[in-house]
Structure formats: structure tokens, C-alpha cells
Design an enzyme around this catalytic site. Structure first.
Site, PDB file in Angstrom:
ATOM      1  N   GLU A 164       0.815  -1.208   0.000  1.00  0.00           N
ATOM      2  CA  GLU A 164       0.000   0.000   0.000  1.00  0.00           C
ATOM      3  C   GLU A 164       0.852   1.264   0.000  1.00  0.00           C
ATOM      4  O   GLU A 164       0.511   2.248  -0.655  1.00  0.00           O
ATOM      5  CB  GLU A 164      -0.955  -0.009   1.201  1.00  0.00           C
ATOM      6  CG  GLU A 164      -2.132  -0.955   1.049  1.00  0.00           C
ATOM      7  CD  GLU A 164      -1.742  -2.419   1.180  1.00  0.00           C
ATOM      8  OE1 GLU A 164      -2.462  -3.277   0.619  1.00  0.00           O
ATOM      9  OE2 GLU A 164      -0.721  -2.702   1.852  1.00  0.00           O
ATOM     10  N   HIS A 198     -11.032  -6.133   8.058  1.00  0.00           N
ATOM     11  CA  HIS A 198     -11.668  -5.866   6.772  1.00  0.00           C
ATOM     12  C   HIS A 198     -12.938  -5.031   6.930  1.00  0.00           C
ATOM     13  O   HIS A 198     -13.813  -5.076   6.065  1.00  0.00           O
ATOM     14  CB  HIS A 198     -12.025  -7.174   6.061  1.00  0.00           C
ATOM     15  CG  HIS A 198     -10.861  -8.021   5.695  1.00  0.00           C
ATOM     16  ND1 HIS A 198     -10.237  -8.853   6.596  1.00  0.00           N
ATOM     17  CD2 HIS A 198     -10.182  -8.172   4.526  1.00  0.00           C
ATOM     18  CE1 HIS A 198      -9.240  -9.488   5.999  1.00  0.00           C
ATOM     19  NE2 HIS A 198      -9.183  -9.091   4.747  1.00  0.00           N
TER      20      HIS A 198
END
Length: 346
Positions: A69, A138
Site C-alpha cells: 500500500e 476488513h
């Protein structure tokens, strides 16, 4: 929604389809637009938002990135500085923290530190919130850590029409945009656990999305429901919770869909609260230091002499995101109705 105008040729779309349509429109319209991230190319993204775009536009414009990321964010910023308009997908908002330094220390500050010589017109798309039983890795809602940062824009749509129009505006924007996509809204608001919001969704004009180009302003809230008894300030998934609660309780609540968290449409908020004289702030993220705290502060500053009851907050719990208790964690219509009754009693 009163702010949505149904255009000729509009057709029903899910939020996934609307987001894909926005990227399709901008890829065709602007050669500088590129889309990349983990699995967004050949596979079409874990939620299929970019499905078919690589086949249509080629691997040089829609491509996969390594599982890094920080690397995705850094590459996107570099592309933006050199004239591209990258749309970088972070697969889940929970994964954005390794990229936070690049976003905050580089993208957000670039225009100011270069005396406007350079800008970073990059969009960071990322699914947020719960709804898939993904547990604490998540399901997070990290909007507050981005609204705190000067130089960033933070956006969260609540329906397909807004999702497409806001994403187009974000891609065209000259500044970095954090574009948060509530997962519970990708294919409709909720599942069978919450039938009322599903019924509201099927009747909503925001499901009708034009095929071509249009934009929605990045700094303008929408009035999702007109009312006089109290104001509910909310965004994303909980817009539908607020609408269901108001209908179930039979309370004349005005629901403000912020759409853009920062910059914030303060005028619409103040006008509504001065009219209703009561206010509830509603969001899915945890309570402490959530974006709702900023909303409470602003309402207190600008509407103090008009308020007839304390401002209520209805939020997620101050706990790590619970897996098995996901639907209890969500601030549902029942909790909102309780809050409405409290502010109306004062």
C-alpha cells in the site's frame, strides 16, 4: 433524494456498476487517467469494480500493483506530479495505514510546500465499513484520520448516482481525494437482517444513473429527507439507517447526507439545525474521536442559541471491530429511534 435529478437515459445501477461507469467515462474522456491497485486489472478487483476495464483500455492504463500500500500510494503521487490522474485502489480501508505517511506527508502537503508549483491530483479509492463479516481487519471506518489532515478531501457516497458523480469530480479535482466506498452499499444497503432500508433503497432515485458524463460537487451536502422535528447528520451507509428510523418512528426528521466530509457543507448543516432546533449525529465508525465529534462541535459553535436539546451521537462501539456481533455493532434504526425520542423529550 431531493438533490438528485433523474436524467433522461438513466437506468438502475448498483454502486459497483456506477463506480465502474465513472472510471469508464473518465478513462475514455481523459488520456491522463490511469487505474491501478491490487487485483484491479485482469481480475477486475476483489469487489469487481474495475471488471472489464483492462480489456477495454489496455494494461498500460488499468494494471495490477504489488501488495504494498505504501508503494501504491507513493507511485500514485509520483504519477500525479508528472501529469497523470491516477485512481489508486486500496483493496480495503483497513490496509491504508501503511500508505498513510505517503498520503499525509507527501500528497496532502505538496501544493502548499511547492508554492502551488506542483499538485497531486490522485484519488485513493477504498472500500470501508462492515457488512461482509470481515472482522476487525476488513471492516474499519477510518474517515476521521483523513478529515483531520489539511490538504486532503474526504468523500463518502450513499447511493449509486452520487457515487458516480462524486468519483468523476474526484478524478477531475486538482487535489488528493480519499474516496471511501461503504461495502454494505455496493449491491444495495443491507441484507435480510434489515428489511426496511432495503425497501427504501428500491424506491430511491439515486439508483437511476445516467450512462454518460455528469458530476456531483465535492463540497455540497444533500437533503435526503425534508423534516421539521429534528436534524440527523450522517453519511454513507447510515443515511439509510436514518431514513428507515424516521419512517419507522413516524418522526418528521430531516436527514442530511454530508457526501463530502471535508470540505464540509456547513451552510446546509446550520440552516437545517436552526430550522429544527434539535440534532443527532450518526455514523458507523467508533464513537471516541470519530468524525461525529467534529460535527457536534460545529453545531454547538454555530447553532448554540437555537438548540432546544443536547446533541445526540449514535455510533459504533469503542471496541475492536467485532466479527460475530457485527449487526449488533452497527448503529441500527432502533438506536436512532431511541436518540430521536430523547432529543424530542427535552
Amino acid at each position: 433524494m431531493s438533490d438528485i435529478e433523474t436524467a433522461a437515459g438513466a437506468s438502475p445501477m448498483t454502486m459497483i456498476q456506477a463506480l465502474r461507469s465513472a472510471m469508464d467515462v473518465m478513462l475514455e474522456r481523459d488520456d491522463s487517467v490511469v487505474i491501478f491497485g491490487e487485483d484491479v486489472g485482469y481480475f477486475g478487483g476483489v469487489f469487481r469494480c474495475t471488471d472489464g476495464l483492462q480489456a477495454k483500455y489496455g494494461k498500460h492504463r488499468v494494471f495490477d500493483a504489488p501488495i504494498s500500500e505504501s508503494g501504491i500510494a507513493g507511485a500514485a503521487i509520483g504519477m500525479a506530479v508528472y501529469g497523470l490522474r491516477p485512481v489508486a485502489e486500496i483493496q480495503f480501508a483497513d490496509y491504508i495505514y501503511p500508505a498513510y505517511d505517503q498520503i499525509v506527508s507527501e500528497a496532502a502537503r505538496l501544493r502548499y510546500r511547492s508554492c502551488n508549483m506542483f499538485t497531486a491530483p490522485v484519488v485513493f479509492r477504498t472500500p470501508c465499513g462492515g457488512g461482509i463479516y470481515g472482522g476487525q481487519t476488513h471492516s474499519q471506518s477510518p474517515e476521521a484520520i483523513f478529515t483531520h489532515v489539511a490538504g486532503l478531501r474526504t468523500v463518502m457516497p450513499s447511493n449509486p448516482y452520487d457515487a458516480k458523480g462524486l468519483l468523476i469530480s474526484s478524478i477531475e479535482c486538482g487535489d488528493p481525494v480519499i474516496f471511501l466506498e461503504p461495502k454494505r452499499l455496493y449491491n444495495g444497503p443491507f441484507d435480510g437482517h434489515h428489511d426496511r432500508p432495503v425497501q427504501a433503497w428500491t424506491k430511491h432515485p439515486g439508483n437511476l444513473v445516467p450512462e454518460g458524463y455528469y458530476s456531483v460537487p465535492l463540497d455540497k451536502a444533500a437533503i435526503a429527507r425534508q423534516g421539521k422535528a429534528l436534524t440527523i447528520l450522517t453519511y454513507g451507509t447510515t443515511v439509510w439507517v436514518a431514513l428507515a428510523a424516521a419512517e419507522d418512528a413516524g418522526i418528521d426528521a430531516e436527514v442530511i447526507d454530508l457526501r463530502s466530509l471535508w470540505p464540509l457543507d456547513l451552510d446546509t448543516i446550520v440552516d437545517s439545525v436552526k430550522k429544527t432546533r434539535r440534532c443527532i449525529v450518526l455514523h458507523e465508525a467508533t464513537r471516541t474521536s470519530g468524525f461525529g465529534a467534529e460535527l457536534v462541535s460545529l453545531v454547538q459553535e454555530h447553532c448554540f442559541y437555537h438548540l432546544e436539546a443536547p446533541i445526540e451521537r449514535v455510533t459504533g462501539w469503542d471496541t475492536p471491530y467485532p466479527h460475530a456481533q457485527e449487526w449488533d455493532y452497527f448503529p441500527g434504526p432502533a438506536r436512532v429511534i431511541d436518540a430521536m425520542k430523547r432529543v424530542l423529550e427535552d
